[in-house]
Design an enzyme around this catalytic site. Structure first.
Site, PDB file in Angstrom:
ATOM      1  N   HIS A 137      -9.342   1.707   4.725  1.00 10.65           N
ATOM      2  CA  HIS A 137      -8.086   1.773   5.485  1.00 10.65           C
ATOM      3  C   HIS A 137      -8.284   2.703   6.685  1.00 10.65           C
ATOM      4  O   HIS A 137      -9.012   3.695   6.598  1.00 10.65           O
ATOM      5  CB  HIS A 137      -6.963   2.287   4.578  1.00 10.65           C
ATOM      6  CG  HIS A 137      -5.615   2.134   5.190  1.00 10.65           C
ATOM      7  ND1 HIS A 137      -5.140   3.014   6.140  1.00 10.65           N
ATOM      8  CD2 HIS A 137      -4.671   1.173   5.036  1.00 10.65           C
ATOM      9  CE1 HIS A 137      -3.943   2.599   6.517  1.00 10.65           C
ATOM     10  NE2 HIS A 137      -3.635   1.492   5.872  1.00 10.65           N
TER      11      HIS A 137
ATOM     12  N   SER B  47       3.510  -2.430  10.157  1.00  8.97           N
ATOM     13  CA  SER B  47       4.954  -2.567  10.343  1.00  8.97           C
ATOM     14  C   SER B  47       5.513  -3.934   9.931  1.00  8.97           C
ATOM     15  O   SER B  47       6.460  -4.429  10.549  1.00  8.97           O
ATOM     16  CB  SER B  47       5.341  -2.248  11.797  1.00  8.97           C
ATOM     17  OG  SER B  47       5.003  -0.902  12.110  1.00  8.97           O
TER      18      SER B  47
ATOM     19  N   LYS C 248       0.185   4.262  -0.176  1.00 11.12           N
ATOM     20  CA  LYS C 248      -0.377   5.458   0.482  1.00 11.12           C
ATOM     21  C   LYS C 248      -0.150   6.686  -0.416  1.00 11.12           C
ATOM     22  O   LYS C 248      -0.194   6.555  -1.627  1.00 11.12           O
ATOM     23  CB  LYS C 248       0.211   5.613   1.885  1.00 11.12           C
ATOM     24  CG  LYS C 248       0.079   4.300   2.688  1.00 11.12           C
ATOM     25  CD  LYS C 248       0.308   4.437   4.147  1.00 11.12           C
ATOM     26  CE  LYS C 248       0.096   3.079   4.829  1.00 11.12           C
ATOM     27  NZ  LYS C 248       0.189   3.135   6.271  1.00 11.12           N
TER      28      LYS C 248
ATOM     29  N   GLU D 228      -5.389  -4.783  10.397  1.00 12.34           N
ATOM     30  CA  GLU D 228      -4.307  -3.834  10.658  1.00 12.34           C
ATOM     31  C   GLU D 228      -4.551  -3.114  11.980  1.00 12.34           C
ATOM     32  O   GLU D 228      -5.297  -2.136  12.025  1.00 12.34           O
ATOM     33  CB  GLU D 228      -4.235  -2.791   9.537  1.00 12.34           C
ATOM     34  CG  GLU D 228      -4.014  -3.378   8.167  1.00 12.34           C
ATOM     35  CD  GLU D 228      -3.395  -2.359   7.202  1.00 12.34           C
ATOM     36  OE1 GLU D 228      -2.332  -2.672   6.674  1.00 12.34           O
ATOM     37  OE2 GLU D 228      -3.961  -1.261   7.013  1.00 12.34           O
TER      38      GLU D 228
ATOM     39  N   GLU E  80      -6.520   4.965   7.839  1.00  7.02           N
ATOM     40  CA  GLU E  80      -6.198   6.375   7.554  1.00  7.02           C
ATOM     41  C   GLU E  80      -7.367   7.060   6.871  1.00  7.02           C
ATOM     42  O   GLU E  80      -7.640   8.237   7.117  1.00  7.02           O
ATOM     43  CB  GLU E  80      -4.914   6.455   6.698  1.00  7.02           C
ATOM     44  CG  GLU E  80      -3.691   6.100   7.529  1.00  7.02           C
ATOM     45  CD  GLU E  80      -2.561   5.444   6.759  1.00  7.02           C
ATOM     46  OE1 GLU E  80      -2.563   5.485   5.516  1.00  7.02           O
ATOM     47  OE2 GLU E  80      -1.677   4.863   7.421  1.00  7.02           O
TER      48      GLU E  80
ATOM     49  N   ASN F 288       0.886  -1.162   0.000  1.00  4.63           N
ATOM     50  CA  ASN F 288       0.000   0.000   0.000  1.00  4.63           C
ATOM     51  C   ASN F 288       0.922   1.209   0.000  1.00  4.63           C
ATOM     52  O   ASN F 288       1.555   1.506   1.000  1.00  4.63           O
ATOM     53  CB  ASN F 288      -0.897  -0.017   1.246  1.00  4.63           C
ATOM     54  CG  ASN F 288      -1.689   1.276   1.409  1.00  4.63           C
ATOM     55  OD1 ASN F 288      -1.726   2.113   0.499  1.00  4.63           O
ATOM     56  ND2 ASN F 288      -2.325   1.433   2.569  1.00  4.63           N
TER      57      ASN F 288
ATOM     58  N   GLY G 251       2.824   2.024  10.771  1.00  2.00           N
ATOM     59  CA  GLY G 251       3.836   3.068  10.627  1.00  2.00           C
ATOM     60  C   GLY G 251       4.604   3.365  11.911  1.00  2.00           C
ATOM     61  O   GLY G 251       5.297   4.376  12.006  1.00  2.00           O
TER      62      GLY G 251
HETATM   63  P1  13P Z   1       3.211   0.142   7.618  1.00  2.00           P
HETATM   64  O1  13P Z   1       3.638  -1.156   6.979  1.00  2.00           O
HETATM   65  O2  13P Z   1       3.991   1.324   7.115  1.00  2.00           O
HETATM   66  O3  13P Z   1       3.106   0.049   9.089  1.00  2.00           O
HETATM   67  O4  13P Z   1       1.721   0.414   7.062  1.00  2.00           O
HETATM   68  C1  13P Z   1       0.777  -0.585   7.183  1.00  2.00           C
HETATM   69  C2  13P Z   1      -0.434  -0.194   6.414  1.00  2.00           C
HETATM   70  O5  13P Z   1      -1.154   0.692   6.808  1.00  2.00           O
HETATM   71  C3  13P Z   1      -0.709  -0.910   5.166  1.00  2.00           C
HETATM   72  O6  13P Z   1      -1.981  -0.614   4.699  1.00  2.00           O
END
Ligand code: 13P
Length: 250
Positions: free
Chosen positions: A95, A213, A12, A167, A97, A10, A173
């Site tokens: 997601h 992560s 982002k 997640e 976010e 992803n 992150g």
């Molecule tokens: P990270 O792997 O950067 O923690 O992000 C996970 C994520 O949100 C994937 O959709």
């Protein structure tokens, strides 16, 4: 039948169109693994150049979001037909976010999931608890609710083809990966929830990823768990490390 792992990046809000092409060219030789489905979910504007760059490889290109209406006066949104016309077969829905910064709710997630299926696009449906919820011991209850609403009016045949990404928000992150036991426990509970809504066959078919992560060092143990069918990878999907994650079993 054994479920095929699906390992997705992803991106982002990272990578301009020209950077996207460059990254795909770098990763192309590193992410070959016929045992798994390899998917890069990229920003909308990168989809077409990424498709072109990935042509003839095992890399599939997916989207990070999609609107639940067909077309019309929805400035800034991207429609299901725009995605399918570009060759997109997977879209990330809900997601954390998007839930946090763009006011997505379980209800809008459900509308998007239904719309994706209507257009033959496989949704990657995200769920996950906050740190407070985990500390309060309500993780499984909370995730069951997210799943039950996301799957409202979704048929068993559709659900069997869906992907769910577990997640935990506190692991995204932060470099703080869930323990293998924590990740497996929740992914197992999600599968049991699908069995309750539908049946054992649907639960056995649906693919459940872990995200938060994921790194080259944590991937092998996570992906070896009986209910974890791959990962949704943020930060590490933008680096050559993604090749090691995809080849976790080599
Ligand atoms: P990270 O792997 O950067 O923690 O992000 C996970 C994520 O949100 C994937 O959709």
């Amino acid at each position: 039948m054994a479920r095929k792992k699906i390992i997705a990046g992803n991106w982002k809000m990272n990578m301009t169109p020209s950077q996207a092409v460059e990254l795909i060219n770098t990763l192309k030789p590193l992410v070959k693994n016929d045992d798994v489905d390899v998917l890069f979910c990229v920003p909308s504007i990168d989809i077409i150049p990424a498709m072109e760059a990935a042509k003839g490889t095992n890399i599939q290109i997916g989207a990070e979001n999609m609107y639940f209406e067909e077309k019309g006066a929805y400035t800034g949104e991207i429609s299901p037909d725009m995605l399918t016309d570009a060759g997109v077969k997977y879209v990330i829905i809900g997601h954390s976010e998007r839930r946090e910064y763009f006011a997505e709710t379980d209800e809008t997630v459900n509308k998007k999931v239904l719309k994706a299926f209507e257009h033959g696009i496989t949704p990657i449906i995200c769920c996950g608890e906050t740190l407070t919820q985990r500390e309060q011991g309500v993780t499984i209850d909370f995730i069951r609710q997210q799943i039950k609403i996301a799957f409202l009016n979704v048929t068993a045949a559709q659900a069997a083809t869906a992907v769910i990404a577990y997640e935990p928000i506190w692991a995204i992150g932060t470099g703080k990966v869930a323990t293998t036991e924590q990740a497996q426990e929740v992914c197992k509970a999600i599968r049991e929830c699908i069995a309750e809504i539908y049946d054992e066959a649907t639960a056995a078919a649906i693919r459940i990823q872990y995200g938060g992560s994921v790194s080259a060092s944590s991937a092998p143990e996570l992906f070896a768990q009986p209910d974890i069918d791959g990962g949704l990878v943020g930060g590490a999907s933008l680096k050559p490390d993604f090749g090691q994650i995809v080849n976790y079993n080599k």
